[in-house]
Write an enzyme that holds these catalytic residues in place. Structure first.
Site, PDB file in Angstrom:
ATOM      1  N   GLU A 166       1.150  -1.406   0.081  1.00 41.01           N
ATOM      2  CA  GLU A 166      -0.158  -0.415  -0.036  1.00 41.01           C
ATOM      3  C   GLU A 166       1.114   1.253  -0.362  1.00 41.01           C
ATOM      4  OE1 GLU A 166      -2.548   0.377   2.903  1.00 41.01           O
ATOM      5  OE2 GLU A 166      -4.294  -1.873   2.558  1.00 41.01           O
ATOM      6  N   GLU A 355      -5.073  -8.183   1.096  1.00 39.52           N
ATOM      7  CA  GLU A 355      -5.740  -8.026   2.090  1.00 39.52           C
ATOM      8  C   GLU A 355      -7.067  -7.754   2.777  1.00 39.52           C
ATOM      9  OE1 GLU A 355      -3.901  -5.682   4.394  1.00 39.52           O
ATOM     10  OE2 GLU A 355      -1.831  -5.992   3.925  1.00 39.52           O
TER      11      GLU A 355
HETATM   12  C1  NOJ Z   1      -3.713  -2.630   5.318  1.00 36.03           C
HETATM   13  C2  NOJ Z   1      -2.353  -3.087   5.679  1.00 36.03           C
HETATM   14  O1  NOJ Z   1      -1.547  -3.135   4.372  1.00 36.03           O
HETATM   15  C3  NOJ Z   1      -2.190  -3.242   7.493  1.00 36.03           C
HETATM   16  O2  NOJ Z   1      -1.066  -3.792   7.843  1.00 36.03           O
HETATM   17  C4  NOJ Z   1      -3.189  -3.193   8.598  1.00 36.03           C
HETATM   18  O3  NOJ Z   1      -3.436  -3.681   9.773  1.00 36.03           O
HETATM   19  C5  NOJ Z   1      -4.491  -3.451   7.943  1.00 36.03           C
HETATM   20  N1  NOJ Z   1      -4.933  -2.016   6.218  1.00 36.03           N
HETATM   21  C6  NOJ Z   1      -5.907  -2.893   8.522  1.00 36.03           C
HETATM   22  O4  NOJ Z   1      -5.657  -1.106   8.733  1.00 36.03           O
END
Ligand code: NOJ
Length: 446
Positions: A166, A355
């Site tokens: 991200e 994710e």
């Molecule tokens: C995206 C992130 O990559 C991750 O590290 C985080 O815990 C999650 N979002 C949830 O916020």
């Protein structure tokens, strides 16, 4: 909906990140990362929590990988902590750190689990931050040194790689809003960091391609459908600006399209003031897969008082929409819509959901965590993904976020996203009902 509906080659996995689970931040030769330092600053992390011990994955990786297997997942995604293998971010290598990731990778392979390795999941070595971190051009050479080391060291065992996690997340939260490490603010920092991240992403892809035979190379993007609050022109145009910034700003340079300056004139202004902005070719790389990470849609409204972006989010709670503990709207239709939006670029060949998940108010009671809301969430989101897949979008895998409750950045240990409940005092893990649901869902494939 059954897991077989996605096809027998579809890859099911679970995702994690070094800072969020490892602990052992000052041991075994590891150098400090920006998160180790940021967490010590007063008021930066809720309740003053720090990543020092996290889930103690550093010591418990064997039993944790056994849990990945027990729940039925075929893929384990984890990240390499840059300052664990290069304590100063460059130069001297820490052999203990190198050996640790060998152990993790070997344990996965031994258990028939495919390791997906993220190179950068937000934990920049503190030493590199002193020179400006991602906002300094020198970061590109340093990042490449790190990627070469990882590729040469693990490339014979690891074939699946994710370059960045991200980039919009770490550049906006860490360099514009200052709510994540290293806590920098301002548009100048942000735009510089964004350009360097775009270059790093493509450079990383090229290095992996050259160093690792048969590599499957991807990178991840946060994505959110942006919905105008009303049908007014002002709201529609405000939503377009937010879409430019949150969704298009990173994927388009990667695909060779440059920054979406035509749809947002502010970007054009910054384009002119930064020389690297014109490095369109260097920011381009033909990734094997594009990792999408989705947590919420955004409903936005025009607001002239918000500098530059002139848009304001109307939160799920105030619109009386279902939401998670983070206040993030639960809206599986928006997941389907954003998958379609990213799939509509002709040169996105393959999509992997790297994710997706939710934090709820989980309570451990009589040895159980009854997190029905999370089960419901996954059912809705997986159905939306199946709909997109059935319409012909090439989605090849899905990773749930996350294996166990962990250090959720500025939220500290307060936001529990795991399929496994972690007691941070004792480090005892308890599989939540949602973990059992996944096990059942994946059973037929195992
Ligand atoms: C995206 C992130 O990559 C991750 O590290 C985080 O815990 C999650 N979002 C949830 O916020």
């Amino acid at each position: 909906m059954r897991s077989e509906d996605f096809g027998k080659d579809f890859l099911w996995g679970i995702a994690t990140a070094a800072t969020q689970i490892e602990g052992a931040v000052n041991s075994y030769g590891k150098g400090p990362s920006i998160w180790d330092v940021f967490a010590k600053r007063h008021g930066k992390i809720k309740n003053g929590h720090r990543p020092e011990f996290a889930c103690d994955f550093y010591h418990q990786y064997k039993s944790d990988i056994a849990l990945v297997k027990a729940l039925g997942f075929k893929v384990f995604r984890f990240s390499i902590s840059w300052s664990r293998i290069l304590p100063l971010g460059k130069g001297k290598i820490n052999q203990e750190g190198i050996d640790f990731y060998h152990r993790v990778i070997d344990e996965c392979l031994l258990n028939g689990i495919i390791p997906f390795v993220t190179l950068y999941h937000w934990d920049l070595p503190e030493n590199l931050s002193k020179n400006g971190g991602w906002s300094a051009y020198s970061i590109n050479a340093d990042f490449n040194e790190f990627v070469i080391l990882c590729a040469k060291t693990y490339g014979n065992k690891v074939k699946n790689w994710i370059v960045l996690n991200e980039p919009f997340g770490f550049t906006s939260l860490g360099y514009m809003l200052g709510v994540h490490a290293p806590g920098e603010t301002g548009l100048t920092n942000f735009f510089a960091a964004a350009q360097h991240a775009a270059i790093a992403q493509a450079d990383g892809g090229r290095i992996l391609r050259a160093e690792v035979t048969n590599a499957n190379i991807g990178t991840t993007f946060s994505c959110s459908e942006v919905i105008p609050y009303t049908e007014s022109d002002a709201d529609i145009i405000a939503a377009k600006r937010v879409d430019c910034l949150m969704n298009r700003f990173f994927i388009e340079p990667t695909l060779g399209l440059g920054f979406p300056t035509a749809d947002w004139d502010v970007l054009e202004k910054f384009a002119i003031s930064h020389s690297t902005w014109r490095h369109k070719e260097r920011m381009t790389f033909d990734f094997d897969f594009i990792g999408l990470q989705n947590y919420f849609p955004l409903t936005v409204k025009f607001n002239a008082f918000i500098p530059v972006i002139q848009a304001w989010e109307v939160k799920a709670k105030s619109r009386k929409k279902p939401h998670t503990k983070m206040g993030w709207e639960i809206n599986a239709e928006s997941f389907y819509n954003i998958i379609k939006q990213f799939a509509s670029y002709p040169n996105v060949k393959e999509i992997f959901i790297t994710e997706n998940g939710a934090a709820f108010n989980d309570k451990l009671k009589d040895g159980k965590v009854q997190d029905e809301e999370r089960i419901e969430y996954f059912k809705l989101y997986l159905s939306a993904m199946l709909k997109a897949k059935n319409e012909g979008i090439n989605i090849t895998g899905y990773m749930a976020w996350t294996l166990m409750d962990n250090f959720e950045w500025a939220e500290g240990y307060n936001a529990r996203f795991g399929l496994i409940y972690n007691d941070f005092k004792t480090q005892v893990r308890t599989v939540k009902q949602s973990g059992y649901w996944w096990k059942e869902f994946l059973t037929v494939l195992n």
